[in-house]
Scaffold this motif. Sequence first.
Motif, PDB file in Angstrom:
ATOM      1  N   LEU A  98       0.841  -1.215   0.000  1.00 34.50           N
ATOM      2  CA  LEU A  98       0.000   0.000   0.000  1.00 34.50           C
ATOM      3  C   LEU A  98       0.873   1.262   0.000  1.00 34.50           C
ATOM      4  CD1 LEU A  98      -2.816  -0.961   2.566  1.00 34.50           C
ATOM      5  CD2 LEU A  98      -3.070  -0.742   0.088  1.00 34.50           C
ATOM      6  N   ALA A  99       1.878   1.284   0.862  1.00 33.37           N
ATOM      7  CA  ALA A  99       2.751   2.469   0.932  1.00 33.37           C
ATOM      8  C   ALA A  99       3.458   2.689  -0.405  1.00 33.37           C
ATOM      9  CB  ALA A  99       3.774   2.294   2.059  1.00 33.37           C
ATOM     10  N   ALA A 100       3.886   1.581  -1.034  1.00 37.04           N
ATOM     11  CA  ALA A 100       4.568   1.688  -2.340  1.00 37.04           C
ATOM     12  C   ALA A 100       3.595   2.210  -3.398  1.00 37.04           C
ATOM     13  CB  ALA A 100       5.129   0.321  -2.740  1.00 37.04           C
ATOM     14  N   ALA A 101       2.336   1.785  -3.320  1.00 36.14           N
ATOM     15  CA  ALA A 101       1.337   2.254  -4.298  1.00 36.14           C
ATOM     16  C   ALA A 101       1.114   3.767  -4.157  1.00 36.14           C
ATOM     17  CB  ALA A 101       0.023   1.498  -4.118  1.00 36.14           C
ATOM     18  N   PHE A 102       1.049   4.245  -2.911  1.00 34.94           N
ATOM     19  CA  PHE A 102       0.883   5.696  -2.711  1.00 34.94           C
ATOM     20  C   PHE A 102       2.105   6.443  -3.250  1.00 34.94           C
ATOM     21  CE2 PHE A 102      -2.625   4.498  -0.010  1.00 34.94           C
ATOM     22  CZ  PHE A 102      -3.492   5.577  -0.113  1.00 34.94           C
ATOM     23  N   THR A 103       3.296   5.895  -2.998  1.00 36.92           N
ATOM     24  CA  THR A 103       4.525   6.526  -3.506  1.00 36.92           C
ATOM     25  C   THR A 103       4.515   6.580  -5.030  1.00 36.92           C
ATOM     26  OG1 THR A 103       5.805   5.761  -1.612  1.00 36.92           O
ATOM     27  CG2 THR A 103       7.067   6.306  -3.569  1.00 36.92           C
ATOM     28  N   CYS A 104       4.231   5.438  -5.658  1.00 40.55           N
ATOM     29  CA  CYS A 104       4.301   5.364  -7.129  1.00 40.55           C
ATOM     30  C   CYS A 104       3.196   6.186  -7.785  1.00 40.55           C
ATOM     31  CB  CYS A 104       4.235   3.907  -7.597  1.00 40.55           C
ATOM     32  SG  CYS A 104       5.705   2.982  -7.121  1.00 40.55           S
ATOM     33  N   ALA A 105       2.077   6.365  -7.085  1.00 38.08           N
ATOM     34  CA  ALA A 105       0.991   7.183  -7.638  1.00 38.08           C
ATOM     35  C   ALA A 105       1.250   8.672  -7.377  1.00 38.08           C
ATOM     36  CB  ALA A 105      -0.347   6.752  -7.035  1.00 38.08           C
TER      37      ALA A 105
END
Length: 227
Positions: A98-105
């Motif tokens: 989830l944290a990686a998804a927020f970063t990549c988005a």
Amino acid sequence: MVDLIDGLKKCGIPESAAEPLAVKMEAYIKEIILFNSAYNLTNTSDRDELVVRHIFDSLAAWPKIMSLVECSRSDCDETTTVTLADIGSGGGLPGIPLAAAFTCAGIENVRFELVERMEKRCAFLENCAAILGLKNVTVINSEAERIDPEAYDLITFRAFRPLDKKMTKTLLRIVKAGGKLCAYKAKAASIKEEMNGITALVPEYEVFPLAVPGLEDSERNLVVITK
Ligand SMILES: C[S@@+](CC[C@H](N)C(=O)[O-])C[C@H]1O[C@@H](n2cnc3c(N)ncnc32)[C@H](O)[C@@H]1O
């Protein structure tokens, strides 16, 4: 070999974020496989099973969690920081994907605390956050019971502990008023049974079905409780 980018898009990850996120998730899977036997992080070290049962399972809830994050910015001000906690994070699931998804988005001002009581798993989480370049992650080596009251806007947990009265009280204590508890769960019938035991504490809750790519035959749901 399971197509990571295709599955991430099916989870609702924006087109532009899917490729950089897939790179981070492959690196994360490598770390899990490397440390799994020493730290007992997941029940499999098979790459494709990790992709489906752990990465896609964590991220199928991303659109819902994203919308809850947006709703929790009461003033609709994107500079307001929203703080999420993944309780009993273990090897970082669902918190790291989830944290990686927020970063990549490119979504800023959303912070994740990965709360885990086992010190060696916390060392693994610190290592993963560094390798994946997740500046939005802090690892907290603690029991959930020792976290300050009203610390979080939103809490996630998966394969953590049954929602009995004691654990529900603990989680409700550490989430802010109006905040949300998001529980990754399986069958709706088992959810009903579990929730029947805590009606005095949680009279209402919502269940959102999750479509996990590759897990079409398994029922997965996100239970959302508002404090
Ligand atoms: C079965 S693992 C699940 C890990 C991960 N959430 C997942 O879905 O793969 C449960 C984790 O919760 C941690 N845990 C159990 N009780 C806890 C507590 N009271 N506070 C913090 N962590 C706890 C355990 O150490 C373990 O790493």
